[in-house]
Write a protein that holds these residues in place. Sequence first.
Motif, PDB file in Angstrom:
ATOM      1  N   THR A   1       6.743  -1.037   6.310  1.00 46.26           N
ATOM      2  CA  THR A   1       5.438  -0.525   5.920  1.00 46.26           C
ATOM      3  C   THR A   1       4.375  -1.542   6.327  1.00 46.26           C
ATOM      4  O   THR A   1       4.431  -2.701   5.894  1.00 46.26           O
TER       5      THR A   1
ATOM      6  N   LEU B   1       1.269  -3.967   6.521  1.00 46.24           N
ATOM      7  CA  LEU B   1       0.488  -4.591   5.459  1.00 46.24           C
ATOM      8  C   LEU B   1      -0.861  -3.913   5.273  1.00 46.24           C
ATOM      9  O   LEU B   1      -1.412  -3.882   4.165  1.00 46.24           O
TER      10      LEU B   1
ATOM     11  N   TYR C   1      -1.553  -0.996   5.010  1.00 44.43           N
ATOM     12  CA  TYR C   1      -1.460   0.191   4.149  1.00 44.43           C
ATOM     13  C   TYR C   1      -1.076  -0.172   2.715  1.00 44.43           C
ATOM     14  O   TYR C   1      -0.937   0.723   1.869  1.00 44.43           O
ATOM     15  N   PHE C   2      -0.884  -1.440   2.433  1.00 43.28           N
ATOM     16  CA  PHE C   2      -0.435  -1.833   1.097  1.00 43.28           C
ATOM     17  C   PHE C   2      -1.457  -1.485   0.018  1.00 43.28           C
ATOM     18  O   PHE C   2      -1.093  -1.308  -1.146  1.00 43.28           O
ATOM     19  N   GLY C   3      -2.743  -1.403   0.383  1.00 42.21           N
ATOM     20  CA  GLY C   3      -3.764  -1.068  -0.598  1.00 42.21           C
ATOM     21  C   GLY C   3      -3.588   0.317  -1.188  1.00 42.21           C
ATOM     22  O   GLY C   3      -4.131   0.605  -2.264  1.00 42.21           O
TER      23      GLY C   3
ATOM     24  N   LEU D   1      -0.649   1.496  -2.083  1.00 41.98           N
ATOM     25  CA  LEU D   1       0.590   1.495  -2.855  1.00 41.98           C
ATOM     26  C   LEU D   1       0.364   0.949  -4.255  1.00 41.98           C
ATOM     27  O   LEU D   1      -0.454   0.039  -4.449  1.00 41.98           O
TER      28      LEU D   1
ATOM     29  N   TRP E   1       1.305  -1.455  -7.441  1.00 43.69           N
ATOM     30  CA  TRP E   1       1.675  -2.870  -7.347  1.00 43.69           C
ATOM     31  C   TRP E   1       3.188  -3.070  -7.241  1.00 43.69           C
ATOM     32  O   TRP E   1       3.660  -3.904  -6.468  1.00 43.69           O
TER      33      TRP E   1
ATOM     34  N   GLN F   1       5.353  -1.142  -5.884  1.00 46.56           N
ATOM     35  CA  GLN F   1       5.821  -0.807  -4.542  1.00 46.56           C
ATOM     36  C   GLN F   1       5.300  -1.791  -3.505  1.00 46.56           C
ATOM     37  O   GLN F   1       5.935  -2.001  -2.479  1.00 46.56           O
ATOM     38  N   ARG F   2       4.146  -2.398  -3.751  1.00 47.47           N
ATOM     39  CA  ARG F   2       3.697  -3.468  -2.847  1.00 47.47           C
ATOM     40  C   ARG F   2       4.705  -4.607  -2.846  1.00 47.47           C
ATOM     41  O   ARG F   2       5.038  -5.160  -1.795  1.00 47.47           O
TER      42      ARG F   2
ATOM     43  N   TYR G   1       8.020  -3.209  -1.077  1.00 46.48           N
ATOM     44  CA  TYR G   1       7.932  -3.073   0.380  1.00 46.48           C
ATOM     45  C   TYR G   1       7.638  -4.411   1.055  1.00 46.48           C
ATOM     46  O   TYR G   1       8.030  -4.629   2.202  1.00 46.48           O
ATOM     47  N   GLY G   2       6.935  -5.305   0.346  1.00 48.44           N
ATOM     48  CA  GLY G   2       6.720  -6.643   0.904  1.00 48.44           C
ATOM     49  C   GLY G   2       8.020  -7.411   1.013  1.00 48.44           C
ATOM     50  O   GLY G   2       8.314  -8.023   2.054  1.00 48.44           O
TER      51      GLY G   2
ATOM     52  N   CYS H   1       2.437   8.003   1.238  1.00 45.79           N
ATOM     53  CA  CYS H   1       0.997   7.896   1.519  1.00 45.79           C
ATOM     54  C   CYS H   1       0.258   9.228   1.466  1.00 45.79           C
ATOM     55  O   CYS H   1      -0.630   9.489   2.294  1.00 45.79           O
TER      56      CYS H   1
END
Length: 419
Positions: A149, A151, A153-155, A157, A159, A161-162, A165-166, A249
């Motif tokens: 995923t 980075l 697009y992390f905004g 998600l 927290w 899932q951030r 996925y991180g 998303c």
Amino acid sequence: MLLSAFAFSPVRGSEPAVGWNIASRLAKYHDVTVFCSPGVQSRQRREEIDSYLARHGPFPGLTIHYVEPPAMCRLFQRDNQNGSLLRGFYYVGYAAWQRQALHDARRLHAEQPFDLAHHLNVVGYREPGYLWKLGIPFLWGPVGGASNTPLSYFGMLPWKQRIYYGFRALSNEWQKRTKLRCRAAARAAKHIWVIGQDNEEMVTGIWGRQSERMPETGCVVIDDAQPRRFDGSRPLRLAWSGRVMGGKCLPILLHAMARLKGNVPIELTVLGTGPELQEYQALVRHLAIDQQVHWAGQLPHSAAIAEMARADVFVFTGVQEATTSVVPEALSQGLPVICHDACGMGSAVTDNCGIKVPMIDAASSIEGFAQALTKLHSNPPEVERLSRGALRRAEELSWDNKAKQIAQTYDRILGPVTS
């Protein structure tokens, strides 16, 4: 031919459907023995398969060999593991099953030698199995799992899932480079199929091997499917399907619709449920588009397909996917697809059957999806043109064509086979 298809069922979707649809069709060209799991606890695939074969008769050329799950597999692939620490050890159990598969393969190979071995699924690159150790031509794929995923697009998600996925992205980049058995299997392979650009770059750039792109999921050709007709006199009907969670998303589409509110009439049906459902429903109310969005929930497969068939366009907003089963299903229905130009979708969808939005960041995706919706609503003949292209693309990506392509690769690698 020996196929490893851990997930194998004629009545399920996703990975089990990949195993069944390819193996059963390959049996038209070669004698195929499939190694599959009979299931663990409530996931009793053997009963599903036996029941299906009893109703539809045997498939000439297809032999099903159930590799019994060893103790390690039964431990780490039990039911009700959501939220359990054991869930993180899924691949430990899967690797144990693959070791048992090699044991069974060596025994059967000694009795009646196989000409070729193909590791078909599960498609993730982290577990290539062990059939490449048989000393016969080995093929692998379609291979997936390399995509991360972005980075940017992390905004979008939550927290949790951030963090997930991180961590997954970091471990993914580490595993691509350090899992020596994956590299050894790739070196041994006579041919590798991959799902999309990210997996191709892994195989070529990191493992130093060539590969061929192939979506892992095929299309079911519907003989009486008709192209969509839209004259612009009513709202453009959209369908979105999937698990309602951060990585899919969905907010990209919701924000795109809000941007067009009052200018481009749109109706959206959301098929599926998931952990972010209430949050996204609140977002719809906040964006004041709740009159345009219908939440259909989790429907039986046939009902979900019927709901999709009412749409003019299928929208897929995921940013970290293989091909997923819903995109081929949409093409089979003659639905133009709007998606990101990335992962497996970037290969499955062409300019003749859909609109692909560059995957740069969330803001550009929202703008890109909004522009695509505007284009289709303001140019109704384009909907029909892409719909006709979707039906043609479904034929190109059909399970029959996929099996034929694989069988031709077998023939090219083996050359004349003597009995």
